[in-house]
Write an enzyme that holds these catalytic residues in place. Structure first.
Site, PDB file in Angstrom:
ATOM      1  N   ALA A   1       5.340  36.853  59.006  1.00  0.00           N
ATOM      2  CA  ALA A   1       6.304  37.967  59.050  1.00  0.00           C
ATOM      3  C   ALA A   1       7.294  37.911  57.880  1.00  0.00           C
ATOM      4  O   ALA A   1       7.533  36.836  57.315  1.00  0.00           O
ATOM      5  CB  ALA A   1       7.057  37.925  60.384  1.00  0.00           C
TER       6      ALA A   1
ATOM      7  N   LYS B   1       4.614  32.519  61.763  1.00  0.00           N
ATOM      8  CA  LYS B   1       5.419  31.976  60.667  1.00  0.00           C
ATOM      9  C   LYS B   1       6.364  33.056  60.169  1.00  0.00           C
ATOM     10  O   LYS B   1       5.960  33.978  59.480  1.00  0.00           O
ATOM     11  CB  LYS B   1       4.543  31.510  59.500  1.00  0.00           C
TER      12      LYS B   1
ATOM     13  N   GLU C   1       0.283  44.952  57.486  1.00  0.00           N
ATOM     14  CA  GLU C   1       1.366  45.943  57.369  1.00  0.00           C
ATOM     15  C   GLU C   1       2.071  45.639  56.059  1.00  0.00           C
ATOM     16  O   GLU C   1       2.821  44.667  55.971  1.00  0.00           O
ATOM     17  CB  GLU C   1       2.357  45.799  58.534  1.00  0.00           C
TER      18      GLU C   1
ATOM     19  N   CYS D   1      10.606  49.057  54.912  1.00  0.00           N
ATOM     20  CA  CYS D   1       9.343  49.488  54.309  1.00  0.00           C
ATOM     21  C   CYS D   1       9.157  51.001  54.405  1.00  0.00           C
ATOM     22  O   CYS D   1       8.362  51.568  53.655  1.00  0.00           O
ATOM     23  CB  CYS D   1       8.182  48.755  54.952  1.00  0.00           C
TER      24      CYS D   1
ATOM     25  N   GLU E   1       7.699  49.362  44.751  1.00  0.00           N
ATOM     26  CA  GLU E   1       8.630  49.126  45.861  1.00  0.00           C
ATOM     27  C   GLU E   1       9.732  48.186  45.367  1.00  0.00           C
ATOM     28  O   GLU E   1       9.472  47.048  45.002  1.00  0.00           O
ATOM     29  CB  GLU E   1       7.872  48.466  47.013  1.00  0.00           C
TER      30      GLU E   1
HETATM   31  P1  NAD Z   1       6.417  38.715  51.202  1.00  0.00           P
HETATM   32  O1  NAD Z   1       5.072  39.309  51.062  1.00  0.00           O
HETATM   33  O2  NAD Z   1       7.009  38.035  50.031  1.00  0.00           O
HETATM   34  O3  NAD Z   1       6.418  37.617  52.368  1.00  0.00           O
HETATM   35  C1  NAD Z   1       6.035  37.949  53.674  1.00  0.00           C
HETATM   36  C2  NAD Z   1       5.652  36.670  54.399  1.00  0.00           C
HETATM   37  O4  NAD Z   1       4.503  36.125  53.761  1.00  0.00           O
HETATM   38  C3  NAD Z   1       6.717  35.578  54.395  1.00  0.00           C
HETATM   39  O5  NAD Z   1       6.718  34.922  55.636  1.00  0.00           O
HETATM   40  C4  NAD Z   1       6.217  34.648  53.285  1.00  0.00           C
HETATM   41  O6  NAD Z   1       6.650  33.300  53.454  1.00  0.00           O
HETATM   42  C5  NAD Z   1       4.714  34.751  53.476  1.00  0.00           C
HETATM   43  N1  NAD Z   1       3.910  34.402  52.306  1.00  0.00           N
HETATM   44  C6  NAD Z   1       4.256  34.464  51.005  1.00  0.00           C
HETATM   45  N2  NAD Z   1       3.233  34.041  50.233  1.00  0.00           N
HETATM   46  C7  NAD Z   1       2.210  33.720  51.070  1.00  0.00           C
HETATM   47  C8  NAD Z   1       0.890  33.248  50.873  1.00  0.00           C
HETATM   48  N3  NAD Z   1       0.399  32.994  49.671  1.00  0.00           N
HETATM   49  N4  NAD Z   1       0.113  33.050  51.959  1.00  0.00           N
HETATM   50  C9  NAD Z   1       0.574  33.304  53.203  1.00  0.00           C
HETATM   51  N5  NAD Z   1       1.835  33.743  53.447  1.00  0.00           N
HETATM   52  C10 NAD Z   1       2.639  33.970  52.386  1.00  0.00           C
HETATM   53  O7  NAD Z   1       7.348  39.877  51.770  1.00  0.00           O
HETATM   54  P2  NAD Z   1       8.911  39.821  52.039  1.00  0.00           P
HETATM   55  O8  NAD Z   1       9.581  39.845  50.718  1.00  0.00           O
HETATM   56  O9  NAD Z   1       9.215  38.740  53.014  1.00  0.00           O
HETATM   57  O10 NAD Z   1       9.145  41.206  52.822  1.00  0.00           O
HETATM   58  C11 NAD Z   1       9.260  42.410  52.202  1.00  0.00           C
HETATM   59  C12 NAD Z   1       7.933  43.143  52.188  1.00  0.00           C
HETATM   60  O11 NAD Z   1       7.478  43.351  53.523  1.00  0.00           O
HETATM   61  C13 NAD Z   1       8.023  44.515  51.577  1.00  0.00           C
HETATM   62  O12 NAD Z   1       6.919  44.721  50.749  1.00  0.00           O
HETATM   63  C14 NAD Z   1       7.964  45.454  52.776  1.00  0.00           C
HETATM   64  O13 NAD Z   1       7.515  46.738  52.511  1.00  0.00           O
HETATM   65  C15 NAD Z   1       7.052  44.708  53.665  1.00  0.00           C
HETATM   66  N6  NAD Z   1       7.196  45.168  55.053  1.00  0.00           N
HETATM   67  C16 NAD Z   1       6.240  45.992  55.567  1.00  0.00           C
HETATM   68  C17 NAD Z   1       6.358  46.469  56.866  1.00  0.00           C
HETATM   69  C18 NAD Z   1       5.304  47.353  57.453  1.00  0.00           C
HETATM   70  O14 NAD Z   1       5.357  47.585  58.656  1.00  0.00           O
HETATM   71  N7  NAD Z   1       4.356  47.868  56.696  1.00  0.00           N
HETATM   72  C19 NAD Z   1       7.453  46.111  57.633  1.00  0.00           C
HETATM   73  C20 NAD Z   1       8.423  45.275  57.076  1.00  0.00           C
HETATM   74  C21 NAD Z   1       8.268  44.803  55.776  1.00  0.00           C
END
Ligand code: NAD
Length: 496
Positions: A149, A175, A250, A284, A384
């Site tokens: 998440a 996580k 998502e 998002c 974004e």
């Molecule tokens: P992110 O992609 O950087 O990280 C999301 C999660 O992935 C975190 O828990 C992170 O630790 C984990 N992660 C990072 N690298 C990874 C890897 N190599 N393998 C597995 N896990 C990994 O995103 P963020 O910066 O935490 O959140 C913002 C993003 O989330 C934006 O792009 C937003 O649009 C998106 N978002 C989408 C929705 C939806 O419903 N579509 C909802 C909320 C947020």
């Protein structure tokens, strides 16, 4: 919250074995909210084993028993609404009025929804579809779900992952983002308080590259559910393919906000400010690109500028604050970089576009920002940026407005503003997004699905659709002829 041990496994807190710690920082003032240990691959093995062990019993609990446990969870969370709200505000910098009125009650409503969904196993009727067999469907859980998440709505994102999964009889290892794990850990604690068996819900605090990737490649994790950015989502899909896990993604968004020339201008102005600034734009589905039909363009820009200037930026703990800081200095600098580069290629920064000084300089604040004078292919329109920034562009014909709305890789959400029923129906049909609002932007309900088109991912959160995604359908076919040699055996044995 524990004094130490930020891994919740099999009903209790443990200390992670990564040998590292991570400070959860309050982005409003840089203070340390908690100093957490981090999980390593060994903790993933232990948590997945706990979830696997719990699956046999939990998946066989009756739908009614699971529903009762989820209703108890809603009650347990309701006792701690203020604690959840304060902790969410401290770790993510969200205004307290948002966490009190939206994040926490919305999360509890989702729990209640899935208590109902647990008893609602949908499928086709059992019948003799070929006259020779009775066919029936079983809707079964998948097993251990590994969920990852993001930080923007930490509690809500945890709820959207955990609740449909466990309502359907799965067990889960979640996580959360390592910068905002605290309310997910509270949720795990409340699952235990509510009587949900140990091992059904496990939460690991750790890095994406370490814990996330270990979950994605673990052979005993049968489904991965990820919410986060599109680039990480692509990596998730790749890693999940190694063990053919079911994938639910998502991902990012870049929501268009299309204002036709018959729109209620004042409503569109108010909606654009609220829709772009919610959660400091770290949403998002936030309105990021307003396309305004030429006759309304100047008045819309002036109106949005006036309203944006009234938004109160400040301490998120103060109930009168409209907008808090961004989640981290890193995120603020990333947003500032997009605006500075736009300024560099000739954009007009109508409002904001600065890191505020004075008292706010110690936090990750960024001013609400309105940008005009950019081209459709500019990075600030296409990518974004996840901050309190709205870009406005004009359009002439209806066709052009809809084409511009569709002209990014994303397709999560969109809104159209018009009083014309034909235009509203056309926009709802032709805009490629998982949600199209008409004359509003942002509201969601537990009963309706949320999820993307295009590079915003696939799979739905919330609603019965999400519950169904955490199940697999089995066809059971029972011969009712009693024949030793079945009619279809002719194709093998000929006429003998
Ligand atoms: P992110 O992609 O950087 O990280 C999301 C999660 O992935 C975190 O828990 C992170 O630790 C984990 N992660 C990072 N690298 C990874 C890897 N190599 N393998 C597995 N896990 C990994 O995103 P963020 O910066 O935490 O959140 C913002 C993003 O989330 C934006 O792009 C937003 O649009 C998106 N978002 C989408 C929705 C939806 O419903 N579509 C909802 C909320 C947020």
């Amino acid at each position: 919250m524990p004094d130490h041990g930020y891994q919740y496994i099999a009903g209790g807190f443990r200390t992670g074995t990564a040998g590292e710690t991570h400070d959860v920082i309050n982005p409003a003032d840089g203070s340390v909210v908690a100093s957490t240990d981090l999980a390593g691959p060994r903790d993933v093995d232990v948590a997945v084993a706990a979830a696997k062990a719990a699956h046999a019993g939990w998946s066989r609990a009756t739908p009614g028993e699971r529903a009762a446990a989820l209703n108890s969870l809603a009650a347990a969370m309701s006792e701690r609404v203020e604690d959840y709200a304060q902790l969410e505000t401290a770790q993510a910098g969200k205004p307290i009025k948002l966490t009190r009125e939206f994040d926490v009650p919305g999360s509890i409503d989702n729990v209640s929804f899935y208590a109902g969904a647990a008893r609602n196993l949908e499928g086709k009727a059992a019948a003799e579809y070929d006259g020779l067999h009775t066919s029936m469907l079983r809707r079964e859980s998948i097993g251990v779900v590994g969920s990852i998440a993001p930080w923007n709505y930490p509690l809500q994102m945890a709820i959207w992952k955990v609740l449909p999964a466990i309502a359907a009889g799965n067990t889960i290892v979640l996580k959360p983002a390592e910068i905002t794990p605290l309310t997910s850990l509270m949720l795990a604690e409340d699952c235990t308080r509510a009587g949900i068996p140990d091992g059904v819900v496990n939460v690991l605090t750790g890095a994406g590259r370490v814990v996330g990737e270990a979950l994605l490649t673990h052979p005993d994790v049968r489904m991965t559910s990820f919410t986060g950015s599109t680039p990480v989502g692509m990596r998730v899909m790749e890693l999940a393919s190694k063990t053919v896990k079911r994938v639910h993604l998502e991902l990012g968004g870049k929501a268009p906000f299309v204002v036709f020339d018959d729109a209620d201008l004042e409503a569109a102005v108010q909606g654009a400010v609220a829709g772009s600034l919610i959660n400091s734009g770290q949403d998002c589905t936030a309105a990021t690109r307003a396309y305004v039909q030429r006759p309304l363009y100047d008045a819309f820009v002036a109106g949005v500028a006036d309203v944006m200037r009234t938004v109160r930026l400040g301490d998120p703990k103060d109930p009168s604050t409209d907008l808090g800081p961004l989640v981290s200095l890193r995120q603020r600098d990333s947003v500032a970089g997009y605006v500075d580069r736009a300024r560099g290629y000739g954009a007009t920064i109508v409002v904001g576009g600065r890191v505020p000084g004075g008292e706010l300089a110690k936090g990750a604040y960024y001013e609400p920002t309105l940008v005009t004078g950019v081209a459709q292919d500019a990075e600030i329109v296409q990518e974004e940026l996840f901050g309190p920034v709205l870009v406005v562009l004009p359009f002439d014909t209806d066709d052009e407005g809809i084409a511009l709305a569709n002209d990014t890789p994303f397709g999560l959400a969109a809104s159209a503003w018009t009083r014309d029923v034909v235009r509203s129906l056309r926009a709802s049909r032709e805009i490629q997004a998982g949600c199209v609002w008409i004359n509003d932007h942002i509201p969601i309900v537990s009963d309706m699905p949320h999820g993307g088109y295009k590079a915003s991912g696939f799979g739905k959160d919330m609603s019965q659709y999400s519950f169904d995604e955490y199940t697999q359908v089995k066809h059971v076919s029972i011969d009712i002829t009693g024949d030793v040699r079945k009619d279809w055996h002719r194709t093998i044995f000929g006429d003998r």
